[in-house]
Each structure stands twice: as structure tokens, then as C-alpha cells.
Design a protein around this motif. Structure first.
Motif, PDB file in Angstrom:
ATOM      1  N   GLN A 743       0.660  -1.378  -0.016  1.00  0.00           N
ATOM      2  CA  GLN A 743       0.015   0.034   0.114  1.00  0.00           C
ATOM      3  C   GLN A 743       0.921   0.999   0.120  1.00  0.00           C
ATOM      4  O   GLN A 743       0.518   2.300  -0.523  1.00  0.00           O
ATOM      5  N   ASP A 744       1.977   1.136   0.634  1.00  0.00           N
ATOM      6  CA  ASP A 744       2.703   2.452   0.573  1.00  0.00           C
ATOM      7  C   ASP A 744       3.385   2.741  -0.485  1.00  0.00           C
ATOM      8  O   ASP A 744       3.603   3.886  -1.122  1.00  0.00           O
ATOM      9  N   ALA A 745       3.745   1.702  -1.542  1.00  0.00           N
ATOM     10  CA  ALA A 745       4.247   1.742  -2.664  1.00  0.00           C
ATOM     11  C   ALA A 745       3.250   2.359  -3.885  1.00  0.00           C
ATOM     12  O   ALA A 745       3.625   2.981  -4.602  1.00  0.00           O
ATOM     13  N   LYS A 746       2.034   1.904  -3.551  1.00  0.00           N
ATOM     14  CA  LYS A 746       1.072   2.375  -4.528  1.00  0.00           C
ATOM     15  C   LYS A 746       0.267   3.742  -4.109  1.00  0.00           C
ATOM     16  O   LYS A 746       0.030   4.454  -4.940  1.00  0.00           O
ATOM     17  N   LEU A 747       0.715   4.197  -2.878  1.00  0.00           N
ATOM     18  CA  LEU A 747       0.162   5.556  -2.510  1.00  0.00           C
ATOM     19  C   LEU A 747       0.267   6.652  -3.306  1.00  0.00           C
ATOM     20  O   LEU A 747      -0.490   7.476  -3.832  1.00  0.00           O
ATOM     21  N   ILE A 778     -11.980   8.429   1.754  1.00  0.00           N
ATOM     22  CA  ILE A 778     -10.927   8.338   1.236  1.00  0.00           C
ATOM     23  C   ILE A 778      -9.581   8.839   1.695  1.00  0.00           C
ATOM     24  O   ILE A 778      -8.687   8.124   1.943  1.00  0.00           O
ATOM     25  N   LEU A 779      -9.609  10.146   1.858  1.00  0.00           N
ATOM     26  CA  LEU A 779      -8.320  10.744   2.750  1.00  0.00           C
ATOM     27  C   LEU A 779      -8.293  10.101   4.118  1.00  0.00           C
ATOM     28  O   LEU A 779      -7.328   9.923   4.443  1.00  0.00           O
ATOM     29  N   ASP A 780      -9.403   9.960   4.808  1.00  0.00           N
ATOM     30  CA  ASP A 780      -9.201   9.139   5.771  1.00  0.00           C
ATOM     31  C   ASP A 780      -8.623   7.766   6.029  1.00  0.00           C
ATOM     32  O   ASP A 780      -7.773   7.467   6.767  1.00  0.00           O
ATOM     33  N   LEU A 781      -8.958   7.058   4.986  1.00  0.00           N
ATOM     34  CA  LEU A 781      -8.319   5.858   4.781  1.00  0.00           C
ATOM     35  C   LEU A 781      -6.725   5.936   4.325  1.00  0.00           C
ATOM     36  O   LEU A 781      -6.014   5.041   4.938  1.00  0.00           O
ATOM     37  N   LEU A 782      -6.528   6.586   3.391  1.00  0.00           N
ATOM     38  CA  LEU A 782      -5.348   6.789   3.191  1.00  0.00           C
ATOM     39  C   LEU A 782      -4.259   7.350   3.895  1.00  0.00           C
ATOM     40  O   LEU A 782      -3.048   7.194   4.047  1.00  0.00           O
ATOM     41  N   SER A 783      -4.758   8.218   4.857  1.00  0.00           N
ATOM     42  CA  SER A 783      -3.960   8.980   5.927  1.00  0.00           C
ATOM     43  C   SER A 783      -3.493   7.847   6.767  1.00  0.00           C
ATOM     44  O   SER A 783      -2.449   8.009   7.668  1.00  0.00           O
ATOM     45  N   THR A 784      -3.956   6.865   6.977  1.00  0.00           N
ATOM     46  CA  THR A 784      -3.469   5.743   7.906  1.00  0.00           C
ATOM     47  C   THR A 784      -2.298   4.941   7.272  1.00  0.00           C
ATOM     48  O   THR A 784      -1.772   4.017   7.903  1.00  0.00           O
ATOM     49  N   VAL A 785      -2.140   5.086   5.794  1.00  0.00           N
ATOM     50  CA  VAL A 785      -1.024   4.279   5.247  1.00  0.00           C
ATOM     51  C   VAL A 785       0.461   4.720   5.553  1.00  0.00           C
ATOM     52  O   VAL A 785       0.971   3.950   5.860  1.00  0.00           O
TER      53      VAL A 785
END
Length: 1348
Positions: A743-747, A778-785
Motif C-alpha cells: 500500500q505504501d508503494a501504491k500510495l 478516502i482521505l481518512d483511509l489513505l492517511s493511515t497508510v
């Protein structure tokens, strides 16, 4: 050649002139012009000798004459050439006494023809222009290109000064043979025999006469005879003749030889020895090379053959041999033999033979083939400790190798760095094997490395080196094979036999690290373990995973394969309908759709019934349908739940969300729609937007839910939470991304796509709350990555935030806030998480500016950091703000920490207000974060533009995400107003988060005069209360035996002692709470919870003991004849005084502390904003106050109401004074002062209530001492007696004897009689016995004490 249209013929005439004088040739009649050139020929002496033998006359001299013939008519050309070719030679010229001239041959060398406006001069066969003419004259167009070093065959125009075309090639030796049709005699093998010499002389004479016409002829020699009739072999040394000229020479030989030799004209054969250039590439040939053998000759012929001498075979085209013959530029014949993948069997001598007429041009060459031999160590052992290890390979024969490649074969991939030394023909392959690449195995892991030497021509030679890799630590991994389906979970346990490691992580076979949230690591005394846990498996988890323990530069690795079978995840199954109403005789289509076309078995489940689904493919979407018939159900009306089950190849299944089915009679159905369905009036149903009547764009499906309500006879949209197709697609990708191991590589790519897509659908975001909510999610989900965010990623995040905070979207925010109050708080929290992860790449200061959001950041570098000062100006919103952190504060931060501040001009309008209509944010919202945790006290100052409404007071606040049951709210803890100007408000806070200022029209801000006054009153009163309560307990201890001689007095003082003790402990815990919390240090949460619990418990105990005291008073005055034992009264009192408060306190802390909403965020007291836990104190207190007030009213009314027949007396008037004292005592004792606190619970209360409540409660301990202890006459008497003040005591007794002789509650007292009559007891007590009198006196004395 004066005319360009003339045709020119150039001839070469060879003339032999027999004379010592200069030749005088008169050729003017046939030659114009005439050029004579005398050639000095090598080997002139042998020529003269031969001619002497042949003619037995004087020596002859040979001349070559070039003749140019021009004529107007080009048609004369071919007849003249034909004529010249038909001439028989030699031709005898004019003879004189002194000289004889003989023409040996005439050869046409050059022909010039008109072409357009030019004259093109070309050479005849066997002739070429000299090289210098090709370089200095223009060549013809079709012959423009010719190889360097070669001569051309066509020029534009005849060179004015000559020469003409010349014979091609140098002198050659022609190995010739001819057959004599006579019997072979053995003497012909003997060169000294007479027969041999005779044959030789006759033949050589004839040969000399015939071949002397050849240009450049030098000599001819018979070399021998062999059987086959008689085959004569001889050699002719001359220049390369043309086949026509050679035939003429052979004719001359036939005419000059005696017919008895019977020479066969057709048996002439010519083999040239030095006309062919034979090359072999490469010079050193290895097995496997592609070898090229090439013959090159200036004889133009395509009749070329190749022969392998050792195999005695001619070579033809096949899979390994390729023969290609061609003529280059009409000058050179080239034949190329290519041998592919040559072997040692192909070595030997090769013959290249070109045949032209009677000529055979032959060349031979021998070729050797060498195998590639490589020297290397065949076996090695390598420990995976990250130390370099070299593998070496060297070739036995050192050549210029084209490439040296290293390859490996094995279960693991450990690459190295090759180095090649061309001088030595060696290659070194350096490995650095670490534990990440070496799986833990008992005998190590074997990998075969192959060094392959590749020549420039394709030969390959290799050598294998077997390397055994062993790891440093032994790892044990889960043995059982892991095979799961999507949506399921799995875990892999990796155990190390050593506990000393620096790092543990997991990665894939491609070397990509697994995101750390998926695994946990524990260290033990004798080892360690790491567990990779995946709760929801997706297809991306299919593959091989490596568990890696690193210690310094050494790595230990264990591997595990995971097989994942496709199966749709439950949230990805879209069902229709979510809820449906069907008439009892009707039907309805149910369907479940997924975005993939896999081979699943799908059934619909209803109660215990199962139905096979029908598959329908529509683009990327695959739906499974079932038509439900209401008649299949045995009774109606009924409510059913329908599910669809997906089963994959691994026989695992997943169940879809339920579809609710209501079977109803059809009479009440009013709303009908083919898409929405049917329903009764007032019916509310939900449908997925993609299956609803809401229009959607083609492509990916629309997301979200739309709610319909049946109004009248039509369905109307009640709420539209649909998500546009592009945003819905991104939402699904975001949900998949957080389950991905990479996930961190795709972010970064995903954030870019989100920013672009949000900008494109800006209109839809401002129109549909569902799309706005989806972007926030979406932003809430991605901010945990991310663990790290670069500047480009942060730019994409803020670009998305800028779009959704634009002014056109604010109206949509209001709709979102009505549905979910924490959406704005969720957005702010997401931005803070991204900010904490920001790591600028190459600069210490980063600035990003958007219309609705701005960001500044700074990296703390080693040394003396500069102060952090940033400014934000939003001209469109007419807002500005500054933030500053002094350098002394920055010095406490970790090195390379990042400080990030983000400012929002429009976020203030969508964050939840503190209290609607009361407190409102009217400035920038600035959030400041630090990338590393702060352990030391920290101070930040901010300045906001002051947009101050009249009468409003600014408050510095921050957004506390834990308030309001974690939905967030404004909080002033740790912040205070430093300075207020006309245009600005300066704030100082001791922590970092999102700050703003609140405007409150009622509440004072910290540091106001009112707050200071309340603090002074509270602390002074608290000191007096603690001292007073301590004194009260001391007094009670001193007089205890004197004042507790009867049960009523005993229970009264029990209550007084416990009230004083409980209030004393509560006030002590209040001091502890004050020490725990102040404006400059964060709360100690555990100590704060403990302080709040005990304050709550003991304050409640004070009230319940007051209740106990009131109930006892009511009991003693009303139920006079009922007398409970002392132990029963004590049990009831202590159960009520401590048991009830304990139950309430424990329930309160147990219900609220797990969610961390037990205490207030800015004080150690019960929470009000989030859970209203304060009601657990307020409600019991107010109830007790009301009960005690009721008891007091009842008691006073009973005292004042006279008995029947009684009249007021002086004693009754005296008792009124005692009642007045009772009111003054009972009011503070029973906690009536807490009633003033009722108004202070609610915001906006007047300051007078705060002051009165603070005064009364702060001095309540003093009230208890004065009115509960010292005002009691029995206590006073006991104290006087205890301290031996007898005189004062006796005088006091006499002065009060009147009152003592007829106490107010004496049975003879009118008031006593009224109490008896109050409860229906008429008459008097029997006082004939002393016991009865004593008892009556005891009771009245107790009641008196209570009233006093």
C-alpha cells in the motif's frame, strides 16, 4: 572526339617488331590518332630466348599499341567488333630487309557511347579503368558507388590524355591441362627420357606460338604427363586473359602442333592459383562460432563450389551451411560460405572453386576448431553475513571475448557484480549474501552459478560453480501449506533461535517490503518470533513471503508460499433490492452483482430453501439473478431475508448482504415503479444508486445509497447519498489499497489520481453530498497508510482538500454535517496525519499555496535552529494568521524533525460549534504538527485576525478529537489569551494540534477578573473548611461519651461525624486534583481519573449522610412510638451513606472510562460535554436537597400546628426562637446551598449564581462546625465540663434552669402535646413509674438536640 555524338572504339594492338631500328609503322589510314607505348616487361630475356628458339632469327621486341577509332554512326560499332574478333593471329605486317612486324592480337578495351547529352565510356570484359582515373573523373550514375581501392568500369567521357581501360589483375600463373588422344607410354613419366623431351619440346613450341598472343604473356612450361590417354599439364605465366582471347590462343596452339599428337580441343582446362582471395573469419575459431569463409576474385562468375577435403564432399545449403555467391559492383565475384555452430568435425581444408568457361579459379585454406576451456572452482560455501565473496572464471585461451555472462539457478536469487579483465581473460563475480536472501535451512541452500564466455561470433563456453549458502540464525516458519480464499485470514509465524537482532521485517519475493501494520514481533530470552497476520486477504497476497531477521549486516530469512483463491469480498457484492415489498400474489427479481468474471457457483438462500442463480454478463459487471415468486411461500404476510452465496473452486463461500423481503396483501400498495418497486403510503426504502432511477454516467458504476419515500401514489427521493462513478471507483481502490501488502508503494500514484479526478468532478462534489463524503472517507483511509510523505504527495493531498473546501462546496458540507457530524473533524484529522508523515526531500522550508488551504513546513537541522515563524494570508477570505515557535523550543526536538503548519480559511464554518448560537469560530483554523513525539513541555504562540462581534470575548481553543464521543469539539485546555488588540488576538498553547479562537458572549475567558475572584473564594474557603471539619471531628471525639447517651443523640452524632469526614476527604481530593491539573502541564490521566472518582464518591456521601440525618429527624418526630434498635439504625445509615454513593460512582466510571470520556478534558471532574456524566452527581444531589427540604417543611409545620384545646403561651413563643435556629442549622447541613449550583451547570448562567454557590460550598465545613457541633447545647456543656470550667458552668446552669426544667419536648409541654396530637395520639402518657418518666425525658432531650 570533337563531336559529343560520336561513337569511339579503343583497341589494344600487340605488335612484335623484329629489328634493331626504330619502328616506322604507317597506320595513318586506319588509326586516328595513334599512340605508341613501349612496355619494359619483366623477364624480357627469357622472352627473347624463346623467340630465338622459335624463329632462329634476331631477338624480337614486343609493343602494345592503344588505338582510338571514332565514327559518326553508332551502328558501325558491333560490326567492327565482330570483324576484329574474327581475325586470325598472328598477322604478318610489311617486311623489309631490316625489320618484320607481326600483330599478335587485337583486343577491344574501351567503348564510348552517347547517353543523353553525355558520353559514357565503359570497359570491356577483363578490363578496368585505372584507379587514378576513377578518382579524378566523374563515374557513370549506375556505377557511382564502388569499394575503396577498386577500379571503376565506366567514366563520363574519355580521358583526354589517356590511358584507356587496362587489363585487370596482376600476373597470374595458369595451371592448364590438355588431353592427347594417343596411348600413354611409361617413358613419359621419366623426365630424362628422349620421349619425354621430344614431347616437351614440341608441345612448348606450339604453346609459345599460341599463348604469345595473350597480353602480358611471359612464358609457358610443360610440367608433366599423366595417364588418361596422355594428359599434358603445363603452366602459363601471363596476366588474366579473357575467355575469348584464351580460346583464340588455344586455336593457335592446335594449328601450330603436329596433328600426330591428336590434341583434343575440348579438353583444355585452366586453373588459376593466385586470382582468388580466400579469408576466414574469425582467425581463432571456437566450437559454436558462426564462421564465414569468403572467396573474392575479380573474375565475374556465379559458378562457385565449395569442397571439404577431409569429408570428400561438396557443401550445399542446409541448416548448418549457407553458400551465397554474388557480384559486387560488376567488378568482383564473391562467394561466402557460412558455417553455423561449428564443431570440431568441421575442421580441415576447404576448397573454393570458381568456374568460368574453361577457367577454374581455385583457392584452398585449412581451418582449425578449438573447444572453449574454462578454469574455475566447482564448489564453494558462503555464509550469509553480508561479507563479499568472489567467484572466478578464466578461459584457457585468452582472446577478446565479446561478453562474459553470469547466470544462476536455484530457489533463491542472490545477484552479484561482475568484473572482467580482458588482458587475462578472467571474470570475477562478487557476491554479498545477507540473511534476507538466504532462507534458514539445515543444510543450507544450493545455488548454481554459471559463468558463460561468449565470443564475438557466437561461441559459448560455460562453467558451473555450485555455491551453498548458509544463514547466520536458524528460522522456523509455519510448516503447513497456506491456502485461503479472498476475504479470509491467515497468519505466518516465524521463530528465531536467537533473540539478538536489530530489525525484523517481511517482504515479497520481488523484494518489496510488507507494510509494518501487518506483522508483530516479540522478543524472548532465548529467541524471538514475528507473526504476519492478514485479516482480510485479497489476491495481491498470492505469492511467496520472506521473514527476515537482521543483525548488523547479517540476515536470516525464512520463506513461505501463500495461495489465494478468488472470491468476492462481502462489501463488494452489490445486491438489489436492499428491501422490497411484494404482494402475496406477485413476484420480484433479486440479483447480486460483482465486478469480476470468475467461475463461481452462486445460489440464493431463503430460510432453508436454496435456488440456483442465473448468470448475466454486462461488460465488466457480472450479475446473478433469481426471480422470486410469492406463491412459493406457504403463508402471507411474512418478512423474509434473502442472501446469495458465492462458492469458489476451493469450496469456500461468502454470503452477500441481506435483502429484506416483505410479503403484504396488495390492497394497500399505492406506489409502483418498475425500478424502485412497490410500497405502501409512507413506506421508506433504500436502493443502491447504480440500481436506482438516479442517472449515472457510463463506465464504472455509481456508488452510494438513495432513499425513497412513498408519498401518495409516487416514490419521491428523500435523501440522495449517491457517489459519482469516478469518485466511487477511487473509493473502491482506496478500500483495496489499505488491504494491499504494497500500500505504501501504491500510495503516490493513487494520491495523484485522486487529485486529478476530484478537480474534474468539482461540480458533482458540490452537488452530491455522497461524493463529498466519499472523498473525506478516502482521505481518512489513505492517511493511515504512509510512514513518510514527500512534497509531491502532500501537494496532491492539499489539492484535493482545496477542492472540497471551496466556497461552492460549503453548502454541501451543511448537508453532510446534518447526517454525520464528525465529517469535518475526520477531514482535519486526516490532514494532520499526512502532516505528521511529511518528510521534505531536499529543502528545509516547503511552502504550498492553494486558494482554500496553505501549508508551511521546516526541517530541524543540527546546530542552532532558527525560530519557526510562518505567516498565512487569504485575501479572498480576508483572513490572516501567524504562528511562531522560539528556537529554544526547537532545540528540544529530535534531529531532522519536521514542523508542519496547515491553515484553512473556510474550515471554521463547517467544524462543529461549541454550543449552537453561543460559541462560534470566526478566524483561521491553523493546525501545527511535529513528525516526532514531544516529551518536554512545549509552547507555541499564534496570532489570529480579530473579527470580534460587539460584546464577544475571544477564547483560544484547539480542536479536541476526543470530545463528543470522539466526534470532536473545541477545547481550551492548555491554551490562553495572551493579548487582545483591535485587529488581532494572540494565543499561547502548551501543545500542538488545530487551533482557533472562540467568541463567547457569556463565559469569561481564562485570566478574567471573575475567574480570579472565584478562585480566591474557593481556595480561602477550602482552607477554612478543612480546618473547620478537622476541628469538628476533634470536638466530636472529645464530647462523644457525654452527648451519645441515648440512641437518637447517638445516631445524630454518627451522621454529623460522617458528614464532616466525607466532606474533609472530598476537599482533600479536590486539592489533589488541583495539583494534577494546571494550565502548563498535561493531565496525568490515571491520577485524574482516581481523583474524580473519589471526589464524586465522597461528595455523594456527604449528601447521602445528610439524607440519612433528615430521614432520622422525620422518623423520630413522626414515628414516636416506633423504636428501632441501635444496630439496625447504624446498618441502615451506613448502607445509605456509603453504599448508595459507591454504587453510583462505580457504575459511572465503569460506563464511561472505557471510552475515555469519564473526566473532562480540561479538569479533573465529571465529563459534561461528551457523556453528561456530571448528571450522576447532580441528579442525586438535587433529589436529596428536595427530599430534605420537604422533611424540613413537614417538621416545621408539625411543630407550629397547635393541639386541639391548646392556646399559645410564653413557652411556645420561646420555642419559635428555637425553630428559627433550626432553620439556620438545617439549611447548610442538608445541602440547600447546592441548589444554587443548579444554575451553574448550564452555560450562560449569571455570575451572581457562581459567586453565591462558590461562597456557600467553600465554607460548608465551617457551617458544619458552627451549627452542627458548637451550637448544640449538650456539646457546649460537655466541653465546659471536659475543660473543668465549673464556675462558668454552674452559673450557666442557673441561668438556664428555667429552660431546662420544662424542655420544649417535655410531655407536659404544650408543644409536646401538639406533636402527639399531630399523629392522632390524644391524652397523656402514664408517668406513674420512674422508668416511663425517664424514657420520656430521654426522647424529648434528643429531639431538642436535633433542633439545636
Amino acid at each position: 572526339m570533337k563531336s559529343p555524338r560520336r561513337t569511339t572504339l579503343c583497341c589494344m594492338i600487340i605488335v612484335i617488331y623484329f629489328s634493331q631500328a626504330t619502328p616506322n609503322l604507317n597506320l595513318e589510314s586506319i588509326v586516328h590518332p595513334l599512340i605508341l607505348r613501349e612496355h619494359e616487361l619483366a623477364g624480357k630475356e627469357p622472352l627473347r630466348q624463346k623467340r630465338a628458339v622459335a624463329s632462329s632469327r634476331v631477338a624480337a621486341e614486343e609493343y602494345t599499341v592503344d588505338v582510338e577509332i571514332s565514327f559518326e554512326n553508332a551502328s558501325f560499332l558491333e560490326p567492327i567488333k565482330t570483324y576484329l574478333n574474327s581475325l586470325s593471329f598472328p598477322i604478318q605486317g610489311n617486311s623489309t630487309d631490316q625489320a618484320t612486324t607481326t600483330i599478335l592480337s587485337i583486343e577491344v578495351t574501351t567503348v564510348c557511347r552517347p547517353t543523353g547529352n553525355e558520353i559514357w565510356c565503359s570497359c570491356e570484359t577483363g578490363y578496368r579503368w585505372p584507379q587514378e582515373r576513377c578518382l579524378h573523373n566523374l563515374t557513370c550514375q549506375e556505377h557511382d558507388g564502388f569499394p575503396a581501392g577498386h577500379r571503376c568500369s565506366c567514366l563520363k567521357g574519355l580521358p583526354p590524355k589517356g590511358p584507356f581501360c587496362q587489363l585487370q589483375g596482376a600476373d597470374v600463373t595458369l595451371r592448364m591441362s590438355v588431353r592427347l588422344n594417343v596411348g600413354f607410354q611409361q617413358d613419359l613419366k621419366n623426365s630424362s627420357s628422349a620421349l619425354y623431351r621430344s614431347y616437351k619440346t614440341d608441345l612448348e613450341t606450339a604453346f609459345w606460338k599460341g599463348y604469345s598472343i595473350l597480353p602480358g604473356f611471359k612464358l609457358v612450361t610443360v610440367t608433366g604427363f599423366r595417364p588418361g590417354s596422355v594428359v599434358v599439364t603445363y603452366e602459363v605465366k601471363t596476366t588474366t586473359p579473357s575467355p575469348e582471347l584464351m580460346r583464340k590462343a588455344n586455336d593457335q596452339v592446335m594449328r601450330n602442333l603436329n596433328q600426330t599428337y591428336k590434341m583434343d580441343y575440348n579438353s583444355f582446362q585452366v586453373v588459376t592459383s593466385n586470382e582468388t582471395k580466400f579469408t576466414i573469419v574469425p582467425e581463432i575459431i571456437f566450437e559454436g562460432d558462426t564462421v564465414t569463409l569468403m572467396c573474392e576474385t575479380e573474375v565475374l562468375s556465379s559458378n562457385v563450389s565449395w569442397h571439404h577435403v577431409e569429408r570428400h564432399s561438396d557443401l550445399q545449403n542446409n541448416s548448418r551451411f549457407s553458400v551465397y555467391t554474388f557480384v559486387l559492383n560488376n567488378m568482383t565475384s564473391i562467394s561466402r560460405l557460412t558455417i553455423y555452430n561449428i564443431t570440431q568435425g568441421d575442421a580441415g581444408e576447404y576448397i573454393c572453386k570458381l568456374t568460368l568457361d574453361i577457367f577454374e579459379y581455385e583457392s584452398r585454406k585449412k581451418m582449425d576448431v578449438t573447444p572453449i576451456r574454462i578454469l574455475a572452482t566447482e564448489e564453494m560455501k558462503v555464509t550469509c553475513d553480508n561479507n563479499p565473496v568472489s567467484l572466478n572464471c578464466c578461459s584457457e585461451i585468452n582472446v577478446n571475448w565479446s561478453t562474459i555472462e553470469w547466470k544462476q539457478q536455484g530457489k533463491i536469487n542472490i545477484p552479484g557484480n561482475p568484473e572482467t579483465d580482458t588482458d587475462s581473460g578472467c571474470s570475477r563475480y562478487t557476491l554479498k549474501a545477507d540473511g534476507r536472501q538466504c532462507p534458514s535451512s539445515l543444510g543450507g541452500v544450493r545455488v548454481t552459478y554459471v559463468c558463460e564466455f561468449i565470443s564475438e561470433h557466437g561461441a559459448r563456453g560455460s562453467k558451473s560453480i555450485e555455491v551453498t549458502f548458509t544463514s547466520v540464525a536458524n528460522l522456523t516458519i509455519t510448516r503447513d501449506p497456506i491456502s485461503v480464499s479472498e476475504g479470509q485470514n491467515f497468519s505466518i509465524k516465524c521463530i528465531s533461535d536467537v533473540s539478538n537482532y536489530d530489525e525484523v521485517y517481511w517482504n515479497t519475493s520481488a523484494g518489496i517490503k510488507i507494510y509494518p501494520k501487518f506483522y508483530t514481533t516479540k522478543r524472548y530470552a532465548d529467541g524471538a518470533e514475528s507473526v504476519l497476520t492478514v485479516n482480510t486477504v485479497t489476491r495481491e497476497w498470492n505469492g511467496t513471503y520472506h521473514c527476515i531477521f537482521r543483525y548488523k549486516n547479517s540476515y536470516s530469512v525464512a520463506t513461505k508460499d501463500v495461495t489465494v483463491y478468488p472470491l468476492p469480498l462481502e462489501p463488494n457484492i452489490m445486491v438489489d433490492p436492499l428491501e422490497a415489498t411484494i404482494p402475496c400474489n406477485g413476484s420480484h427479481h433479486f440479483k447480486c452483482c460483482i465486478e469480476e468474471n470468475e467461475d463461481y457457483k452462486v445460489t440464493f438462500q431463503m430460510d432453508s430453501l436454496s435456488f440456483l442463480a442465473e448468470k448475466e454478463v454486462n461488460g465488466k459487471q457480472v450479475c446473478y439473478k433469481y426471480n422470486f415468486m410469492a406463491s412459493s411461500v406457504s403463508w402471507c404476510p411474512k418478512k423474509l431475508n434473502i442472501f446469495c452465496h458465492f462458492t469458489n473452486a476451493a469450496n469456500n463461500s461468502v454470503q452477500s448482504p441481506s435483502m429484506k423481503l416483505n410479503l403484504v396483501p396488495g390492497e394497500n400498495i399505492m406506489c409502483q415503479d418498475p425500478i424502485i418497486g412497490v410500497g405502501e403510503p409512507g413506506k421508506v426504502i433504500q436502493k443502491l444508486c447504480q440500481f436506482s432511477s438516479v442517472p449515472s454516467s457510463p463506465g464504472s458504476p455509481t456508488g452510494g445509497i438513495v432513499t425513497y419515500k412513498c408519498v401518495g401514489s409516487r416514490w419521491k427521493v428523500k435523501k440522495n447519498d449517491c457517489i459519482s462513478a469516478p469518485i466511487n471507483s477511487l473509493l473502491q481502490l482506496a478500500k483495496a489499497l489499505i488491504k494491499s501488502p504494497y500500500q505504501d508503494a501504491k500510495l503516490p500514484t493513487y494520491l495523484k489520481d485522486l487529485s486529478v479526478s476530484t478537480g474534474k468532478v468539482k461540480h458533482e462534489v458540490s452537488s452530491f453530498p455522497g461524493s463529498l463524503g466519499a472523498i473525506i472517507n478516502i482521505l481518512d483511509l489513505l492517511s493511515t497508510v504512509p510512514t513518510q510523505v514527500n512534497s509531491e504527495m502532500m501537494t496532491h493531498v492539499l489539492s484535493t482538500v482545496n477542492t472540497i473546501l471551496s466556497k461552492p462546496v460549503l453548502s454541501t458540507w451543511k448537508v453532510v454535517q446534518q447526517q454525520q457530524t464528525n465529517q469535518s473533524s475526520q477531514l482535519l484529522d486526516s490532514v494532520e496525519r499526512f502532516s505528521r508523515a511529511l518528510r521534505p526531500e531536499d529543502s528545509t522550508v516547503l511552502s504550498i499555496n492553494q486558494t482554500n488551504v496553505q501549508m508551511r513546513s521546516m526541517v530541524i537541522k543540527p546546530g542552532h535552529p532558527k525560530a519557526y515563524k510562518q505567516s498565512f494570508v487569504f485575501s479572498d477570505s480576508d483572513l490572516w494568521g501567524n504562528v511562531a515557535i522560539e528556537n529554544c523550543q526547537l532545540g528540544n526536538l529530535q534531529r531532522d524533525s519536521s514542523i508542519v503548519t496547515v491553515a484553512f480559511p473556510t474550515l471554521k464554518t463547517i467544524l462543529a460549534q461549541d454550543v449552537p448560537g453561543k460559541n462560534f469560530a470566526n478566524s483561521l483554523v491553523m493546525t501545527t504538527t511535529v513528525s516526532h513525539n514531544i516529551t518536554l513541555p512545549f509552547s507555541i504562540s499564534m496570532t489570529f485576525k480579530n473579527i470580534n462581534p460587539s460584546g464577544a470575548v475571544p477564547r483560544c481553543v484547539f480542536w479536541n478529537f476526543d470530545l463528543a464521543n470522539h466526534t470532536g469539539g473545541w477545547d481550551s485546555s492548555g491554551c490562553y489569551v495572551n493579548k487582545v488588540d483591535e485587529d488581532s488576538v494572540s494565543c499561547i498553547c502548551d501543545h500542538l494540534t488545530s487551533f482557533s479562537i472562540l467568541m463567547s458572549p457569556d463565559s469569561p475567558y481564562p485570566g478574567s477578573l471573575l475567574e480570579i475572584l472565584l478562585d480566591i473564594i474557593s481556595y480561602i474557603g477550602l482552607c477554612f473548611s478543612i480546618l473547620s471539619l478537622a476541628a469538628c471531628l476533634v470536638v466530636e471525639a472529645v464530647v462523644w461519651k457525654s452527648v451519645t447517651k441515648n440512641r437518637t443523640s447517638y445516631m445524630r452524632h454518627i451522621c454529623i461525624v460522617n458528614i464532616a469526614a466525607s466532606l474533609l476527604v472530598a476537599d482533600s481530593w479536590f486539592i489533589v486534583a488541583a495539583a494534577i491539573h494546571n494550565h502548563y502541564h498535561p493531565l496525568n490521566k490515571t491520577a485524574c481519573v482516581a481523583a474524580t472518582f473519589f471526589i464524586h464518591f465522597f461528595y455523594l456521601s456527604v449528601f447521602f449522610w445528610m439524607l440519612t440525618l433528615g430521614l432520622m429527624l422525620f422518623y423520630r418526630l413522626v414515628f414516636i412510638l416506633h423504636d428501632a434498635s441501635k444496630s439496625i439504625q447504624k446498618t441502615i445509615a451506613f448502607s445509605l451513606g456509603y453504599g448508595c454513593p459507591l454504587v453510583i460512582s462505580v457504575i459511572t466510571v465503569g460506563a464511561t472510562q472505557p471510552q475515555e470520556v469519564y473526566t473532562r478534558k480540561n479538569a479533573c471532574w465529571l465529563n459534561w460535554e461528551d457523556t453528561k456524566a456530571l448528571l450522576a452527581f447532580v441528579i442525586p444531589a438535587l433529589i436529596i436537597v428536595v427530599v430534605n427540604m420537604t422533611i424540613m417543611i413537614v417538621v416545621i409545620s408539625k411543630i407550629l400546628r397547635p393541639s386541639i384545646g391548646d392556646k399559645p403561651s410564653k413557652q411556645e413563643k420561646s420555642s419559635l426562637f428555637q425553630i428559627s435556629k433550626s432553620i439556620g442549622v438545617l439549611t447548610p447541613l442538608l445541602g440547600l446551598t447546592w441548589g444554587f449550583g443548579l444554575a451553574t451547570v448550564f452555560q450562560g448562567s449569571n455570575a451572581v449564581f457562581h459567586i453565591i454557590f462558590t461562597l456557600l460550598n467553600a465554607f460548608q465545613g465551617l457551617f458544619i462546625l458552627l451549627f452542627g457541633c458548637l451550637w448544640d447545647q449538650k456539646v457546649q456543656e460537655a466541653l465546659l465540663k471536659k475543660f473543668s470550667l465549673s464556675r462558668w458552668s454552674s452559673q450557666h446552669s442557673k441561668s438556664t434552669s428555667l429552660g431546662s426544667s420544662t424542655p420544649v419536648f417535655s410531655m407536659s409541654s404544650p408543644i409536646s402535646r401538639r406533636f402527639n396530637n399531630l399523629f392522632g395520639k390524644t391524652g397523656t402518657y402514664n408517668v406513674s413509674t420512674p422508668e416511663t418518666t425517664s424514657s420520656s425525658l430521654e426522647n424529648t432531650s434528643s429531639a431538642y438536640s436535633l433542633l439545636n
